[in-house]
Design an enzyme around this catalytic site. Sequence first.
Site, PDB file in Angstrom:
ATOM      1  CD  GLU A  27      -0.969   0.479   3.741  1.00 57.73           C
ATOM      2  OE1 GLU A  27      -1.532   1.577   3.657  1.00 57.73           O
ATOM      3  OE2 GLU A  27      -1.011  -0.233   4.752  1.00 57.73           O
ATOM      4  CB  VAL A 108      -5.240  -2.623   3.813  1.00 56.70           C
ATOM      5  CG1 VAL A 108      -5.429  -4.117   3.586  1.00 56.70           C
ATOM      6  CG2 VAL A 108      -4.025  -2.368   4.706  1.00 56.70           C
ATOM      7  CB  SER A 142     -10.985  -0.743   8.785  1.00 55.83           C
ATOM      8  OG  SER A 142     -10.219  -0.585   7.609  1.00 55.83           O
ATOM      9  CG  ASP A 144      -8.008  -1.877   5.669  1.00 56.38           C
ATOM     10  OD1 ASP A 144      -8.319  -1.118   4.729  1.00 56.38           O
ATOM     11  OD2 ASP A 144      -7.047  -1.664   6.432  1.00 56.38           O
ATOM     12  CE  LYS A 161      -3.642   0.021  11.341  1.00 56.67           C
ATOM     13  NZ  LYS A 161      -4.139   1.006  10.407  1.00 56.67           N
TER      14      LYS A 161
END
Length: 310
Positions: A27, A108, A142, A144, A161
């Site tokens: 990314e 991502v 997210s 993602d 995270k």
Amino acid sequence: MSTTVPLVYSEEVREALHERRPVVALESNVITHGLKYPHNAETAHRVEAAVRKGGSVPATICVEDGAIRVGMTERDIERFASETGIPKVSSRDLPVVLARGGRGATTVASSLVAAELAGIPFFSSAGLGGVHRGAETTMDVSSDLIQLTRSKVAVVCAGAKMILDLKLTMEYLETQCVPVISYGSDDFPAFYCASSGVRSPHRIDDEDLIARVVAAHWAADHPGGVVLTTPPRAEDAVDPAEAEAAISDALARADQDGVSGQGLTKYLMHAVDKATGGRTAQANMAVLISTAEVGGRLAAAYARHLAEQG
Ligand code: PSU
Ligand code: MN
């Protein structure tokens, strides 16, 4: 009339794909929004070198002039690292930036869209986006995670995270039928820290077996990806108590400052970096690099598996 997404390959990536050599997509949002100049540029180069060390060709992704770049040049990386105002482009933003002929840094999620279009089955980054703490009221999950249910790309990462709710993130992945395989650890890693305290559903330390798992997932015609985790190296990991204290502080500050939505991840990461005197940013860089090497090895194992199958 049909429209196709313009893809501009670097020569190296084009050749590698043509010759069926392993490629790992990367990314660019971490360059523009994750780390500061010049550490971001240096890290991006070291991440690419780590992918090569693992036996694959790196393809850092961004959007430039309304086209998806598959394999950023050294000049592209320097520009993205040093210029301000390059927007974060997640999956929902991608069609707007493409149609307007604009540019942006891929997360991502949008990198997975690009990787699938480009025929790259592996992607690597340090930490996945996930279900944010407090998502039961904010609904901040997210993209993602959602994109993982839609793109046939294996994502190599050091978990998600620690600023997120990792238990809920794992629940979400289970509900959405996304396989999670942990390489080299029993627990789902927490990006800066070796463990999130959540046990991973599967630990597999054999790279060839991981390649066969990915192949089996897609052989069953599953439309989505696979999460392959690798923990941070012991020397790069941050003390979980220190990280947690900085995170609670950052979350409280974000609330006071009324920060939510798209800018939240960047705000929290920077606040935690500040509170730890740069210790977490240092860990972030190291984890990006060590994960990329594992990504390079796993993509190579998968390419070998495909070659054996003919
Ligand atoms: N990892 C970092 N810093 C970041 C990100 C990841 O160390 O800034 C970015 C990635 O690009 C990831 C994105 O896809 O955060 C997720 O953002 P959000 O939580 O808004 O979906
Ligand atoms: Mn969000």
